[in-house]
Scaffold this motif. Structure first.
Motif, PDB file in Angstrom:
ATOM      1  N   SER A 106       0.835  -1.203   0.000  1.00 27.94           N
ATOM      2  CA  SER A 106       0.000   0.000   0.000  1.00 27.94           C
ATOM      3  C   SER A 106       0.866   1.248   0.000  1.00 27.94           C
ATOM      4  N   ILE A 107       1.934   1.246   0.806  1.00 29.32           N
ATOM      5  CA  ILE A 107       2.863   2.377   0.827  1.00 29.32           C
ATOM      6  C   ILE A 107       3.545   2.524  -0.517  1.00 29.32           C
ATOM      7  N   VAL A 108       3.961   1.396  -1.112  1.00 30.82           N
ATOM      8  CA  VAL A 108       4.597   1.424  -2.432  1.00 30.82           C
ATOM      9  C   VAL A 108       3.672   2.087  -3.450  1.00 30.82           C
ATOM     10  N   LYS A 109       2.417   1.649  -3.484  1.00 33.92           N
ATOM     11  CA  LYS A 109       1.477   2.188  -4.470  1.00 33.92           C
ATOM     12  C   LYS A 109       1.316   3.699  -4.308  1.00 33.92           C
ATOM     13  N   GLN A 110       1.160   4.162  -3.073  1.00 27.28           N
ATOM     14  CA  GLN A 110       0.923   5.588  -2.861  1.00 27.28           C
ATOM     15  C   GLN A 110       2.179   6.415  -3.124  1.00 27.28           C
ATOM     16  N   LEU A 111       3.358   5.869  -2.799  1.00 24.70           N
ATOM     17  CA  LEU A 111       4.591   6.586  -3.121  1.00 24.70           C
ATOM     18  C   LEU A 111       4.802   6.672  -4.628  1.00 24.70           C
ATOM     19  N   VAL A 112       4.512   5.574  -5.340  1.00 23.93           N
ATOM     20  CA  VAL A 112       4.644   5.574  -6.803  1.00 23.93           C
ATOM     21  C   VAL A 112       3.716   6.623  -7.413  1.00 23.93           C
ATOM     22  N   GLN A 113       2.487   6.686  -6.919  1.00 20.48           N
ATOM     23  CA  GLN A 113       1.547   7.675  -7.445  1.00 20.48           C
ATOM     24  C   GLN A 113       2.013   9.094  -7.132  1.00 20.48           C
ATOM     25  N   LEU A 114       2.585   9.316  -5.923  1.00 17.80           N
ATOM     26  CA  LEU A 114       3.124  10.635  -5.598  1.00 17.80           C
ATOM     27  C   LEU A 114       4.255  11.022  -6.547  1.00 17.80           C
ATOM     28  N   MET A 115       4.999  10.016  -7.044  1.00 13.00           N
ATOM     29  CA  MET A 115       6.128  10.270  -7.945  1.00 13.00           C
ATOM     30  C   MET A 115       5.694  10.241  -9.401  1.00 13.00           C
ATOM     31  N   GLY A 116       4.367  10.330  -9.651  1.00 12.60           N
ATOM     32  CA  GLY A 116       3.858  10.477 -11.011  1.00 12.60           C
ATOM     33  C   GLY A 116       3.798   9.192 -11.807  1.00 12.60           C
ATOM     34  N   GLY A 117       3.811   8.038 -11.142  1.00 14.37           N
ATOM     35  CA  GLY A 117       3.835   6.769 -11.869  1.00 14.37           C
ATOM     36  C   GLY A 117       2.675   5.870 -11.544  1.00 14.37           C
ATOM     37  N   GLU A 118       2.786   4.620 -12.004  1.00 10.87           N
ATOM     38  CA  GLU A 118       1.766   3.599 -11.782  1.00 10.87           C
ATOM     39  C   GLU A 118       2.462   2.294 -11.405  1.00 10.87           C
ATOM     40  N   VAL A 119       1.701   1.401 -10.779  1.00  6.26           N
ATOM     41  CA  VAL A 119       2.254   0.103 -10.412  1.00  6.26           C
ATOM     42  C   VAL A 119       1.239  -0.971 -10.727  1.00  6.26           C
TER      43      VAL A 119
END
Length: 799
Positions: free
Chosen positions: A618-631
């Motif tokens: 969950s943390i990974v997903k939200q950090l990726v989204q904050l960095m403009g990406g997708e997972v």
């Protein structure tokens, strides 16, 4: 050899030559390219393909085919398909020419041997124009569908009845109002293709009294014969209730002027007719009806002056009908709605005088006669004379105070829910802080005990306790990160870093966590990527640690691979794509969609084999989204998992790139420093002072800020370790006081925060107070050494 055999051989040779000629001819009709399977370089390209890519055959041969693939992931997928199947037919993708113009193609390929090496023989067809045509067609259809939906929505929104019929009087179109009021269709019933007689007979068969239109003129026939628009009044019973419609009908022609049917609108004038009939029959009957109407009915003239209001106005607003008629309406409105009322009246008059009135519903806040406020909603319908001249409005008003208050309560409840969510996040962060403080004592003492002479059994116990403590700290960190993300308190930082260094250091950190006899860790960075990029290195490391850590935890044998590539540039940023594969246990198909939800694990039972909070992904997903990406995740149970994520970074100029320090260039260890420790918690004070002694330093301990300031008046130190949360004078206040002091070397001595705080803004507050650095609790010996080395370049104390 016989003559027959010679003849057959000659015919076979002729067939072979003919086949070669056909192949050569085909190669002139389609773009053909042959690439090396191993290196990807172009071994052969025909003239057709050369023109397609905008390079000569001589220039193209030896080029890497990757140059013409904008999507390297699709290229890898294409090559894998050719390797697995031996051939691929009609593989749709996009390529770019030498001028970087994108074209869509269909690829057909075979594995061949060319110039004594394995190669891929490709023939492709340019379908760019077809794709453009398909997109244009799709866009056109979508536009027409949207227009059709919009027309349907518009017609269904109005209260007027709208329809269209063919020459046989069968319905071609019917809006919601006519279906509900006249045809009495159920929600799943479609009236198209049927005539009015069908619905009349059906209503009678169902036992309803239906006489609508029986005694009226055949208006469809009149309009078709006259070929001109006309107005009619049609009425009768629908399910035993009287309905009167003011109908406008017009002939409908095609683009060639041919009559193809009729179109009509009907306005419900039942109430007007009832009022008029009642007035004609008996004023008393009308008064009786008006006196017993619960809602307020009122009428106006063409200047919007009120001409009549039902007695129910007294129950609604406290005024008698006579008082209400004389009132200045704007004065009875609350201030917020007075301006809106003026706009509404102008709009109503404008629409009504154009004979394009729309039945509308307005909501206002009024003052009751006794002074309290009430909410009302009013529907307005224009009234016209027999000649079609606007004659005023008939309005119906009802109180909606309870509904509005309920809506307000709902909004308030929503706000309270949001506040509760934020409070929960702050609570989690505070709880994490409170746990970190005693954890500093536990882990610190374990680290110190680990450095003392121990028996093998004692060392095993200490190592186990330290490992368990670190696992607990990881759980606490996950909770803290999750709470910070939920509270919106994570800010990304931009710094220049080396991708290769990040990947190498992370891989090195897993050296002791992976059983290299059974599992191999492979890393690969695409050579086309820049050596340095600008982004949040810390958060990228956190994402990779989580994902590679998961792969290591769930892979007992096989391979863990990390591949980094680029998918092009977006708004001056590079899209980095990371692919982490493993051959571990995999994830069941029914669990994949929920893995990125917080607190979710594949196995949540008491018998589960693998532990954790369920927050990592969950943390990974939200950090990726904050960095403009997708997972995204792809997995097969028992075969392994592949996680692909992307982030946006900027390319760094070479002048901005920091050098990667070598081991030889590392700063030497710092010893024999006098360190002032300001810490009010006894166990934490014992931990930090003992660590400092173990490192060869001379710590002096005080338990509050006031004592630190007194001590600094007559003693000088190389460094100060400052706890943040203390009674009387906290760490930030003490640091500010030290920087303002004129005693000794107070202006220059490094102050390092000792803190369990890690929320948004904490670092900035520490630096603003005059601190040089900070270290979080629980304190790790290695981190302590590093921060002391980083802050050791200060002048020696004079005393």
């Amino acid at each position: 050899m016989s003559s027959d055999e010679d003849k057959k051989i000659a015919e076979l040779l002729e067939d072979i030559h003919s086949l070669r000629r056909k192949i050569a001819k085909i190669q002139t009709l389609f773009p053909v390219i042959i690439t090396s399977l191993k290196s990807g370089s172009i071994l052969y390209i025909n003239d057709f393909a050369s023109r397609f890519f905008g390079v000569s055959a001589e220039e193209a041969e030896g080029m890497c085919a990757k140059k013409f693939w904008p999507d390297l992931y699709k290229r890898r997928s294409f090559i894998r398909a050719v390797q697995q199947e031996g051939q691929v037919t009609d593989y749709e993708t996009s390529l770019v020419n030498n001028a970087m113009e994108k074209r869509y193609v269909l690829l057909s390929a075979n594995l061949v041997t060319h110039q004594e090496q394995e190669a891929i023989y490709m023939v492709f067809t340019d379908i760019t124009q077809k794709k453009k045509a398909e997109k244009a067609l799709k866009k056109s259809r979508e536009r027409h569908r949207n227009l059709s939906n919009l027309m349907t929505l518009m017609s269904d929104t109005v209260s007027d009845l709208i329809w269209a019929k063919d020459l046989d009087d069968r319905y071609l179109f019917a809006n919601k109002a006519i279906c509900d009021k006249l045809l009495m269709c159920t929600p799943d019933e479609n009236p198209l293709g049927e005539n009015d007689l069908f619905f009349a007979q059906r209503e009678r068969e169902r036992g309803h009294n239906h006489t609508f239109g029986e005694i009226c003129i055949d208006s469809d026939k009149v309009v078709k014969k006259s070929r001109k628009p006309q107005k009619f009044l049609e009425d009768g019973l629908v399910r035993g209730k009287y309905l009167a419609l003011k109908v406008h009908k017009a002939p409908m022609f095609d683009e060639k002027g041919k009559l193809i049917g009729t179109v009509g609108t009907g306005r419900d004038v039942t109430l007007d007719n009832i009022i008029q009939n009642d007035l004609r029959k008996s004023e008393a009957m009308y008064r009786l009806l008006a006196d017993n109407v619960r809602d307020v009915i009122w009428t106006t003239n063409d200047q919007l002056d009120i001409t009549y209001v039902t007695p129910s106005i007294e129950n609604l607003m406290g005024f008698t009908p006579e008082e209400f008629v004389r009132l200045a309406k704007e004065e009875q409105l609350t201030p917020h709605f007075r301006h809106q009322y003026r706009l509404v009246t102008r709009l109503l008059l404008k629409e009504a005088k154009k004979q394009e009135p729309i039945t509308r519903l307005w909501e206002f806040e009024w003052y009751h006669k006794n002074g309290h406020r009430i909410w009302v909603e009013t529907s307005t319908s224009a009234v016209y004379t027999a000649e079609g001249k606007f004659d005023g409005f008939v309005c119906v008003t009802r109180e909606t105070t309870k509904k509005v208050l309920a809506q307000n309560d709902l909004e308030k409840a929503k706000e309270e829910a949001l506040l509760a969510s934020n409070a929960k996040s702050e609570f989690l962060a505070n709880m994490s802080h409170e746990i970190r403080t005693p954890m500093n004592g536990v882990l610190g003492m374990m680290q110190l005990l680990q450095k003392t002479p121990l028996s093998s059994e004692q060392k095993s116990y200490v190592d186990t306790a330290l490992s368990s403590g670190k696992s607990l700290l990881k759980i606490i960190s996950d909770i803290l990160d999750f709470s910070k993300i939920e509270a919106g308190k994570i800010d990304l930082e931009d710094n220049t870093f080396s991708l290769q260094a990040v990947i190498q250091s992370i891989a090195a950190s897993f050296e002791n966590l992976i059983d290299h006899k059974h599992v191999s860790l492979i890393t690969e960075i695409d050579q086309s990527l820049p050596t340095h990029v600008i982004g949040d290195e810390t958060r990228l490391r956190q994402i990779l640690f989580n994902l590679i850590g998961n792969a290591a935890k769930f892979t007992e044998k096989g391979t863990i691979s990390v591949h980094v590539a680029s998918e092009g540039c977006y708004e001056n940023k590079i899209k980095l794509v990371f692919e982490i594969r493993d051959t571990g246990v995999g994830v069941p198909a029914d669990k994949i969609d929920t893995l990125f939800e917080p607190f979710v694990q594949v196995d949540g039972s008491f018998r589960r084999k693998y532990t954790g909070t369920g927050l990592g992904l969950s943390i990974v997903k939200q950090l990726v989204q904050l960095m403009g990406g997708e997972v995204e995740i792809h997995s097969v149970r028992g075969q392994g998992t592949m996680i692909i994520f992307s982030v946006l970074v900027k390319s760094a100029r070479s002048a901005d790139c920091p050098e990667i320090p070598s081991i030889a260039a590392e700063r030497p260890a710092v010893h024999n420093r006098r360190v002032l420790v300001v810490e009010d918690e006894n166990i934490n004070a014992l931990v930090i002072t003992t660590m400092l002694k173990k490192l060869g330093h001379f710590p002096t301990l005080v338990n509050n800020g006031h004592k630190a300031l007194e001590l600094l008046k007559y003693m000088q130190f190389h460094c100060i370790l400052m706890d943040i949360q203390m009674p009387q004078l906290d760490g930030i206040e003490t640091a500010r006081a030290i920087r303002k002091s004129t005693s000794g070397n107070c202006r220059d001595v490094p102050i390092i925060a000792l803190t369990a705080h890690a929320m948004k803004g904490d670092r900035e507050r520490f630096l603003d107070a005059g601190m040089n650095d900070y270290i979080t609790k629980p304190v790790n010996m290695t981190d302590l050494i590093t921060v002391l080395q980083n802050n050791s370049m200060v002048a020696e104390p004079s005393n």
